[in-house]
Design a protein around this motif. Sequence first.
Motif, PDB file in Angstrom:
ATOM      1  N   TYR A  93       0.853  -1.189   0.000  1.00  0.00           N
ATOM      2  CA  TYR A  93       0.000   0.000   0.000  1.00  0.00           C
ATOM      3  C   TYR A  93       0.886   1.235   0.000  1.00  0.00           C
ATOM      4  N   HIS A  94       0.767   2.045  -1.046  1.00  0.00           N
ATOM      5  CA  HIS A  94       1.483   3.327  -1.026  1.00  0.00           C
ATOM      6  C   HIS A  94       0.846   4.324  -1.988  1.00  0.00           C
ATOM      7  N   ARG A 148      -4.982   0.328  -4.712  1.00  0.00           N
ATOM      8  CA  ARG A 148      -4.754   0.611  -3.312  1.00  0.00           C
ATOM      9  C   ARG A 148      -5.950   0.141  -2.482  1.00  0.00           C
ATOM     10  N   GLN A 178      -6.011  -2.899   0.255  1.00  0.00           N
ATOM     11  CA  GLN A 178      -6.459  -2.630   1.616  1.00  0.00           C
ATOM     12  C   GLN A 178      -7.608  -3.561   1.989  1.00  0.00           C
ATOM     13  N   GLY A 227       3.132  -1.019   4.107  1.00  0.00           N
ATOM     14  CA  GLY A 227       2.737   0.260   3.540  1.00  0.00           C
ATOM     15  C   GLY A 227       3.659   1.395   3.939  1.00  0.00           C
ATOM     16  N   PHE A 251      -0.655   4.758   4.532  1.00  0.00           N
ATOM     17  CA  PHE A 251      -1.640   3.778   4.972  1.00  0.00           C
ATOM     18  C   PHE A 251      -2.095   4.015   6.407  1.00  0.00           C
TER      19      PHE A 251
END
Length: 545
Positions: free
Chosen positions: A271-272, A280, A284, A297, A301
Motif C-alpha cells: 500500500y502506497h 490501493r 487494503q 505500507g 496507509f
Amino acid sequence: MLLYTRAVAAPSDLLDSLRRYWGFDSFRPLQEAVVRSLLSGRDACVIMPTGGGKSLCYQLPAAMLAPKTAVVISPLIALMQDQVLRLNEMGIPAALLNSSLGPLEQERVLRDAVEGRFRLLYLSPERLARPETAEWLRSAPISFFVIDEAHCISEWGHEFRPEYRQLNLLRDRFPESPIAAFTASATRRVRHDIVDQLRLRDPHLSIASFRRPNLRYLVRECDLRSQPRLLLDAVRRYAAQGNVIVYAPTIERVERTVGFLAEHGIAATAYHGQMDARTRRRNQERWMTDEVRVLVGTIAFGLGIDKASVRAVIHLSLPKSLDQYYQEAGRAGRDGLPADCILLWRKADAGLLAHFIMQIGDAAERDRAWHRYREIRAFVESGLCRQSQICLHFGETPRWTSCGSCDVCAGVPDWLVAKEAPETPRRKKRNRKGQAPAPVSVAAPASAKAEGAASHIASSGGEASAAVSVEPPSSLRESLREWRRVTAAARGVPAFVVMHDTSLDDLCRVRPRTLDELLEVHGFGERKVESYGKAILEVLRRFPR
Ligand code: ADP
Ligand code: MG
C-alpha cells in the motif's frame, strides 16, 4: 433556537440510541460526557487515542438531534466514504459532498441537505472554505460542526494541512453553531493551536489517557543484516495470530519488503501513494477481510483504518516524530487484546531524517522538524519506560514510572535479541541504568508483570516455530466470513461495513437462534438485524451447536 433539542437527555435515551443504532451495550470512557456536551450545544475539544471511539462521540448526538444536520470536516475522501456507508447501514441518514460526485448528484445532495434529510454531512475542508458553500450551508439546519483529525490544523502537529487553516472562518460565518474538534494526537501546543485557530468558546475539554495498556512497545536498534531476519521472525509470529502492519519508509522499500516476504513464503500486500486508487483500495480490502494477513505500507496507509485484530505494527525505520509513531503504532490492538508495536530502527535512519531536515527552506518549519527529531531520538534512546515517555509527550503526568511490559521495563523478548547476539556482540552489552542486559530478562511472560495486563502474544520463546499457517478456523467462522465477503461484494461496500470483526467473533460465541438474540450480539443494531438478520441466522443454522 429549538430549545427542546438542547434539553438534557436522560441516560436511558442515550443508551437506547446506542443500542438501537450501534448495537453496543455501554459507552467507552469519556464518550458519554462528550455526547452530552454536544447535545447541550457546547463547543468541544476531544483528544482520544486511535481506536478510542471518537466517531461515536459526534455521530450519536448528530443522530439524536433530528431534524438537524451535523457538518463533519474530514481530511480524506476514502475515510468519509467509509463513514457515510456505515452510518447509512446503521439507519442514520448521512451524505458526502465532494468532487467525486457528478454535478447532478451534487445538486441532489445540496437540495436534500437544505431540506434536513441528513443527520450527518461530510465535507472536505476545501469545500467548506468556498464562499458558495458557506452561503448554501446557511440555509441548511445545522446542529453542530465537527472537525475530525483536528491536529491537521496545527503546524506543530505531524500532519499539518494548509487547507485546514481555512477552517478558522467557521466561527465568523456560523457564530451560532457549536464546533467540536477531535484528534488522536495532540500535544499541549497542538491543543492550544486547535482551540485558538477554531476560536472555540469555553470548550468542553476531554483528554483521554494516552496510555494503551494492551500495547507493548518494543524498540530495537538493528543493522542491515539483522533487520530482515528480525522482520521475518516477527511477521511469522504475529501473522499466525492475527493481522500485521509493516511500515516502510519509502515506496521502494514497500515493494522490496513485499518481495522479500514472498520469497520466504509469506503473503503480504502493498500500500502506497503511487498506486492507482483502485489497486490501493483492493489491497487494503484484501487485508481488511483477512484474505492476506500482512500489509506493508508507507505512512500513506492507515488514517481512519478501523481493523480490530491487528496483533503487531512493525516499523522498519525511525518515524519523523513521536506523534506520528504513536498514531501508527496505535493501530495495533484496537480490540483491546494484547498487541505489540515493534520499532526496528537503524542509526542510518536518524542520519537520513537529519539530512531531509537540513533541506527544509523555511526556518520556522525547520526548527519544528528538529524539535520532532530530538523527541523521537530521545524516545528510542533514553532508556525510560516507552509508555510513560508517550504520556509525558502528550502532556500527561503519569503517577506510575513503569508500564511493566515495554522493552525498557521488561526487556526484549528473546526472539528479538537472541539471533543477533553472535553477529554484533557489541549490542549485547548495552545496558540501561544498571539493569540486567536485555537478553536475560525474557523468561517471565508479560502477564506476570505489573498492571496485570493480559499475557502478551509472542512474548516467550515457546512458539518460535516458523509456522505461518493459521490454525484451521472453525468452519462456522469461515462460513460467516465468506458470507460477509459475498454480501459486501454484492452491495459494493467494504466488508467491515457489513460487519465488523468483533461482531463476527461475537456471533461465533453467542450463536443467536432468533432475531431477538441477534440484537444482543455486539454491533447489531436494529437496522443491521433487519438487513442481514435472516441471512446470518441461515448461516448459523448450518452449524448446529
Ligand atoms: P477513533 O476515531 O477514535 O480512532 P473509532 O471511532 O473509529 O475510533 O472507533 C474505533 C472502534 O471502536 C470502532 O470499531 C467502533 O465501532 C468501536 N467502538 C466505539 N465506541 C464503542 C463502544 N461504546 N462500545 C463498543 N465499541 C465501540
Ligand atoms: Mg477516527
